[in-house]
Scaffold this motif. Structure first.
Motif, PDB file in Angstrom:
ATOM      1  N   SER A   1      55.128  58.727 -17.539  1.00  0.00           N
ATOM      2  CA  SER A   1      55.556  58.601 -16.148  1.00  0.00           C
ATOM      3  C   SER A   1      56.363  57.319 -15.948  1.00  0.00           C
ATOM      4  O   SER A   1      57.430  57.328 -15.310  1.00  0.00           O
TER       5      SER A   1
ATOM      6  N   LYS B   1      57.305  61.655 -11.341  1.00  0.00           N
ATOM      7  CA  LYS B   1      56.300  62.122 -10.389  1.00  0.00           C
ATOM      8  C   LYS B   1      55.307  63.063 -11.056  1.00  0.00           C
ATOM      9  O   LYS B   1      54.086  62.963 -10.855  1.00  0.00           O
TER      10      LYS B   1
ATOM     11  N   ARG C   1      51.335  62.301 -11.555  1.00  0.00           N
ATOM     12  CA  ARG C   1      50.254  63.137 -11.013  1.00  0.00           C
ATOM     13  C   ARG C   1      49.301  63.570 -12.124  1.00  0.00           C
ATOM     14  O   ARG C   1      48.072  63.582 -11.930  1.00  0.00           O
TER      15      ARG C   1
END
Length: 881
Positions: A613, A626, A630
């Motif tokens: 990420s 994103k 997550r």
């Protein structure tokens, strides 16, 4: 204004930019100045041609960057050569003087540049048979302006031109995943050519290409079943014409005097069989065989990313011993990697035998840990009447002791020397302190790295393995990148990791690279090298392009783990190495450790997802950033549900379990973090400060304790001397890092386990904590553009210091205590800044380049630290924590 100069211009990660493979190499330079707080505001680059005329200039570029900046001129073509100069602007309106010119030359960048063919010996090669010699004569007709020799091999080679060795490389072209990449080297041989007749000669041994590799007997012919040589000599005359001498069917071959050359089993050389003058013009090779030649797929040929293997040091004997059985053993005082250089004199046919091992057991050579490796060199004298100096060319050994038999006459220390060999990296990191055992531990880590960075980062250098284990490098990368400039070596290796992984149907990286085992099953901490090692190199060297190049590899691995873990995101469905070789692992079962392998795997899943990420964000991949952010959050939550109790207890209740949870940020709230930190300290206390971690937990535990406010417990753990502990091997005379905490038992016997090496760097990963926390020197921005100086004294030490050659210059941090004061000294290179956080809790201070000192009142923390109350104290070594 103080004098300001631009120095140390570099291209990519090359210290020797001859024959590089990048047409637009990124540039780096340093600025030297005594002017405090100097920051660059702009720079200019210009290139000079061979005549010294300006070929192009960038003009002023307004930027403070001076490390790995984009190439500002036209791309280099194959063989193109320029001299580059840089000047810079600080706050003043006038620029610095131009730097000295630094030459860069491209190699052969396109497959069509190659006309040479691969030549193989003109006979059926037997496994471990004689090393073939190759030769070819040619004429030099006119005055030579420049000559370049491009060379590689299916195997490992040495080259001669007119009887003189070309270059000083060892085991060239090195070890790559040959199906994907075959390295070639470039040599400047302009001064070695003669008017008239000349001769090229080469020896090619099987090396890694087709030699025996791996344990349990190993495998042969992994990449091919014949040795081969590829040479292309390009001679540019003063009139501009070019002559090419390349390997083809006109070359000749014959068995050489080296009758055996095995990386594992050693080398045999019969000086009576030498072909005198074979690499010189005029030698009669009519009895030599014609070679076999065939085209090579030149798309696999690549220039090196980093330095070659070289002879880096000579070590003289410290003692000659007589064993209980009457054998003669030479002690070099240091466990090292390389080979012996011997100087016997005696009758023809006298055979000198050299056997190698790392340790003695019961006064004899301790060879059992070598498993199915002979590690034996033999030299048969030619009987010239003079001293005959010999050193193997195509093997290496891990040893401190050498048993010598068959020596003609009385053996003396002057008769032999140990030759240290490894990738010729620049040393960049040093550590010192007031505790001699801790300094020796750090020296052992340095020697372990030297022995295991022999072209690829290996697990060990002595037994029937010596493989590029991914897990070992993953945990050691931060330490490695402080001690040496290993960016080039690891950049090259990661290219192979990526190539092997993406060629796999499951996108799973092999456990060893190059892949000689065929083990490509997914394993946490080992396979996670594809995310963690590039990230570490970015932190330490600021190489964003490395992240860009490895990004698809990183993404593919995290996607693979997500598939393996399933919807609950707990990776508990496959074999795991777990916390490999923790102290409780029995000798016969290295993976039978205290910490649940699924816990380790799920923790690493979260860590790798978080790294991907972050990298995606740096590379502008917003949707990926994103998505993987997550995923990292979800795995973190899954870890807490599965392995963390509401009160903060972590399943397995082991040192490693808590270290992972704390350092990988897997605990969902401050209260549970605090309880986990307290419990980790309790576990260290209850083991009487004995280490309870293996390969996975060892790099994390000291930081986890400091994060939990238990700095003195971390010191007490570090400074324990009885087994198992960091200093126990030092007290047993170790000069490198051991594979096991107890590779040698307290009674001096060797651990009975099969996995028993005395030169493994993985557990030496603690050195990174010595640099960052004990001395207090760490990067606060990629490539040390900003330093974090945060020393945390303790353990009864009275001083500590770390020095690191950053891409911007020398950085240092250290401290000493005297009469109730703590003196902290800091050196900040030009064009960088530092944030200094003193241990008194005062606000951090930002400083610019130059030397700085800070004094504070200092009362040492209580040491040894108090034990927590209400604890039952088991005896050391008892079951349970």
């Amino acid at each position: 204004m103080a004098s300001v100069q631009v120095t140390s211009v570099r291209f990519e990660h090359h210290d020797e930019p001859l024959g590089i493979g990048e047409p637009s190499p990124r540039l780096s330079w340093r600025v030297t100045t005594a002017e405090p707080g100097w920051l660059q505001a702009g720079y200019e680059v210009r290139a000079l041609d061979d005549a010294g005329a300006v070929a192009w200039t960038s003009g002023r570029i307004d930027s403070g960057e001076s490390h790995l900046v984009p190439w500002p001129g036209p791309p280099l073509g194959s063989r193109a050569r320029l001299a580059v100069q840089v000047r810079a602007w600080g706050a003043a309106t006038e620029p610095t003087p131009w730097s000295d010119p630094h030459a860069v030359e491209a190699g052969l960048l396109a497959p069509g540049d190659w006309t040479a063919e691969v030549v193989a010996p003109g006979w059926d090669e037997e496994p471990e048979g004689p090393v073939p010699a190759f030769r070819r004569e040619f004429q030099i007709e006119r005055s030579v302006r420049r000559a370049r020799l491009y060379a590689t091999a299916h195997g490992v080679y040495e080259l001669w031109l007119n009887g003189v060795r070309v270059g000083d490389h060892v085991l060239a072209p090195g070890w790559t995943s040959y199906h994907h990449r075959l390295r070639y080297q470039t040599y400047d041989v302009t001064g070695a050519l003669r008017a008239g007749g000349n001769a090229l000669g080469a020896l090619v041994a099987e090396g890694w290409y087709r030699g025996r590799l791996g344990f349990g007997g190993g495998r042969r012919d992994i990449w091919g079943d014949r040795t081969g040589l590829l040479v292309q000599l390009e001679v540019e005359y003063e009139d501009g014409s070019v002559a090419v001498v390349a390997t083809d069917g006109s070359w000749r071959s014959a068995p050489s005097a080296t009758t055996l050359a095995s990386l594992y089993d050693g080398e045999t050389h019969d000086a009576r069989r030498a072909h005198a003058g074979w690499a010189e013009p005029g030698f009669d090779d009519t009895a030599w065989a014609a070679v076999l030649s065939q085209p090579l797929d030149a798309t696999r040929l690549v220039a090196p990313d980093g330095p070659p293997v070289r002879r880096t040091e000579l070590v003289e004997p410290v003692a000659i011993l007589r064993t209980p059985s009457g054998k003669t053993i030479v002690d070099f005082g240091q466990n090292l990697v390389g080979r012996l250089r011997i100087r016997p004199r005696g009758p023809a046919g006298t055979e000198v035998v050299l056997r190698h091992a790392e340790v003695l057991e019961d006064g004899e050579l301790g060879v059992r840990p070598l498993r199915l490796v002979k590690a034996e060199d033999r030299y048969i004298l030619g009987g010239t009447g003079d001293v005959e100096e010999w050193e193997p060319s195509f093997t290496f050994h891990g040893f401190r002791y050498a048993e010598v038999s068959g020596w003609p006459g009385e053996l003396s220390p002057a008769d032999l020397t140990a030759v240290v060999c490894h990738s010729d990296m620049r040393r960049t990191g040093w550590f010192s302190c007031s505790e001699p055992l801790l300094e020796r531990l750090h020296d052992n880590v340095v020697w372990a790295m030297r022995g295991n960075f022999l072209d690829v980062p290996t697990d060990c250098p002595q037994r029937d393995e010596r493989l590029g284990w991914t897990g070992d490098l993953q945990v050691f990368a931060p330490t490695a990148s402080f001690l040496y400039d290993c960016a080039g070596v690891l950049t090259s290796w990661l290219r192979d990791v990526r190539a092997e992984q993406l060629a796999s149907p499951t996108q799973t990286p092999p456990l060893v690279v190059p892949d000689v085992l065929g083990w490509a099953f997914p394993a946490a901490a080992w396979s996670d090298v594809v995310t963690i090692a590039p990230w570490v190199l970015y932190e330490r060297y600021g190489d964003l392009e490395l992240l860009r190049r490895q990004y698809d590899s990183m993404v593919a691995w995290v996607d693979r783990v997500a598939e393996l873990a399933g919807p609950d995101l707990i990776w508990d469905r496959h074999f795991q190495f777990g916390d490999w070789l923790d102290p409780t692992a029995p000798p016969e079962a290295a993976a039978d450790t205290r910490t649940d392998g699924a816990l380790v795997a799920t923790a690493y899943f979260a860590r790798s997802a978080r790294i991907v990420s972050t990298v995606a964000d740096l590379l502008g991949e917003e949707e990926d950033a994103k998505r993987y952010g997550r995923l990292a959050d979800d795995v973190r939550a899954a870890f807490a549900r599965e392995y963390v109790t509401p009160s903060g207890r972590v399943a397995s209740d082991s040192q490693t379990a808590y270290a992972l949870a704390l350092r990988f940020d897997l605990l969902p709230d401050p209260a549970r973090r605090e309880r986990a930190g307290d419990r980790l300290a309790e576990l260290v206390h209850t083991r009487d400060y004995h280490i309870g971690t293996g390969f996975v937990g060892t790099p994390l535990i000291a930081d986890a304790l400091v994060d939990a406010g238990q700095t003195q417990v971390a010191y007490r753990l570090l400074l324990e001397r009885t087994c198992p502990s960091f200093l126990y091997p030092v007290t047993m005379g170790a000069t490198t890092v051991w594979e096991r905490w107890d590779s040698m038992l307290p009674d001096g016997s060797i651990n009975p386990g099969e996995m028993t090496s005395f030169n493994h760097y993985a557990l030496g990963a603690i050195a990174d904590w010595l640099h960052r926390t004990v001395a207090g020197l760490a990067p606060a921005a990629p490539g040390y553009r900003r330093l974090a100086v945060r020393p945390r004294p303790g353990g009864g030490l009275t001083h500590a210091r770390a020095v690191h050659e950053t891409p911007y210059g020398t950085a240092a941090a250290g401290w000493s205590t005297l009469d109730g004061e703590l003196l902290v000294s800091v050196t900040v290179p030009p064009n960088t800044t530092a944030v200094v956080e003193l241990p008194d809790g005062s606000a951090p201070v930002e400083v610019g380049s130059g030397d700085h000192e800070f004094r504070i009142a200092y009362e040492p923390a209580r040491y040894p630290p108090p034990r927590p109350p209400h604890t039952v104290w088991p005896k050391p070594g008892a079951e349970g924590e």
